[in-house]
Write an enzyme that holds these catalytic residues in place. Sequence first.
Site, PDB file in Angstrom:
ATOM      1  N   SER A 295      -4.020  -2.193  -2.988  1.00 23.72           N
ATOM      2  CA  SER A 295      -2.653  -2.238  -3.498  1.00 23.72           C
ATOM      3  C   SER A 295      -2.271  -3.696  -3.718  1.00 23.72           C
ATOM      4  O   SER A 295      -2.668  -4.570  -2.948  1.00 23.72           O
ATOM      5  CB  SER A 295      -1.715  -1.598  -2.475  1.00 23.72           C
ATOM      6  N   LYS A 301      -3.832  -1.098   2.204  1.00 22.49           N
ATOM      7  CA  LYS A 301      -4.192   0.127   1.471  1.00 22.49           C
ATOM      8  C   LYS A 301      -5.650   0.166   1.047  1.00 22.49           C
ATOM      9  O   LYS A 301      -6.238  -0.840   0.674  1.00 22.49           O
ATOM     10  CB  LYS A 301      -3.310   0.280   0.213  1.00 22.49           C
ATOM     11  N   GLU A 308      -8.232  10.197  -7.798  1.00 18.89           N
ATOM     12  CA  GLU A 308      -6.958  10.469  -8.475  1.00 18.89           C
ATOM     13  C   GLU A 308      -7.156  10.476  -9.991  1.00 18.89           C
ATOM     14  O   GLU A 308      -6.622  11.330 -10.707  1.00 18.89           O
ATOM     15  CB  GLU A 308      -5.915   9.416  -8.077  1.00 18.89           C
TER      16      GLU A 308
END
Length: 479
Positions: A295, A301, A308
């Site tokens: 991130s 993260k 995804e």
Amino acid sequence: MMSDDPKATEAATSPPLPPSHQMWGGRFALGPAEALDALNRSLPVDHRLWPQDVAASKAWVHALGRVGVLSAEEEAQLLDGLDRVAERLADGAAAGAPDEDVHTLVERLLYEEVGAAAGKLHTGRSRNDQVATDLRLWTLDAVDQLDADLATLGRVLVEKAREGVDVLLPGYTHGQRAQPVRWAYVLLAHAWPLTRDRQRLADARRRVAELPLGSGALAGSGFPVDRVLLKEALGFRAVSSNALDVTGDRDFVAEVLFVLALVGTHLSRLSAELVAYASGEFGFVRLSDAFSTGSSLMPQKRNPDVFELTRAKSARLLGDLVAMLTTLKGLPAGYQKDLQEDKALLFEAVDTLGLVLPAATGALASLEIDRGRMAAALDASLRATDLADLLVEAGVPFRESHGLVGRLVREAERSGVPLDQVPPAVAAGIHPKLGIAVSQLGTWEDSVEGRATPGGSSRASVEEQLEELKRAFAPAGGV
Ligand code: ARG
């Protein structure tokens, strides 16, 4: 014939587009408007069909030679010219070319190579049978590549499953912990759909491999070309049966798009599951550094972008299928220009999976699991079915035992203890046999082995599945 009128000469010699960029200029005084040309030109999309267009053209040259349309010298000249055209295209000659489509491009380059003899190539042929032939040839290669990519993913799932035979975790339905299963079993549940996808691809492939060439525009070719020899030369399985049908038939595109959309759907489901398992809440799996993203704001993260995006790309594949079917549904038999839109859809779908499959495969191959987190998620409530089954073995009808165990679950929740630690006296108070059943509950492994039907999560069933899938995904020529 030359006209004396300077205006007419101007119109005949200087259309907005040079006539060499079209195959059909003769009956028009002027070339197409720029806006029409921009809409109509398919070269930006179909240029990638050039290897197929050259191969089919070479086969066509042979066929024309055999029926005497071309002399032996012309045949040799055109074949040689087409080879040079292929070399130029391989060197990037299509980039920035002004032609209407790939067929026009190949023919123009052939003119440049061999001169007037090039004008004989299109004898008895139409772009309608030509484009259908080219696209089927392209699709055959694409299907084979996809099949190989799916087999690779299948092998990775099987390898990962092999490492997960002894790893137990909750199996979920409705997002709720349901019964304990093996991690191998979960992975194999995502491998089986790929075997069906590959069967569907193989089945669709049979219908892709029907030869349109020799159909002319819609009614057959005006020259008695040997379509069986053409079929053999180009590696098709059969010769199409009706020229009007095959020049307008894009069922093969729709079928392959359906298979691709379903592959996308399968990958999306696998992805959805892994995104959840990679979350802090589950913590069952961890993506390797090479397949994780960070991130820009939150340093901690480790994002599962790969899964995804795999999930999201399946939407495009569905869109391509729906667009193809919607294009086809309003069309009469035979070629209509609407059909030109088929290629952008098929190419996008094939390219999308060409991106997704290697990434998903790499991410899976390097995925690590956290056995401790999986084991920790096995809470005693998952033994409720085992208890009900033990009561059945003790002679209690299942419907009754289900209710009795339900009361035990309620009691465990009320008193805040795990299901298997409700005091025997409390369990016996619900039903004498329930107290005994609680004491008979074995290990988690016993629980999984208790469901030993073929296709279940028992060790024997999982081993059998592993063997079967290993064979199914074996690279061609070896196990
Ligand atoms: N570019 C066209 C296509 O992809 C080739 C066929 C053109 N046929 C025609 N009758 N205009 O469909």
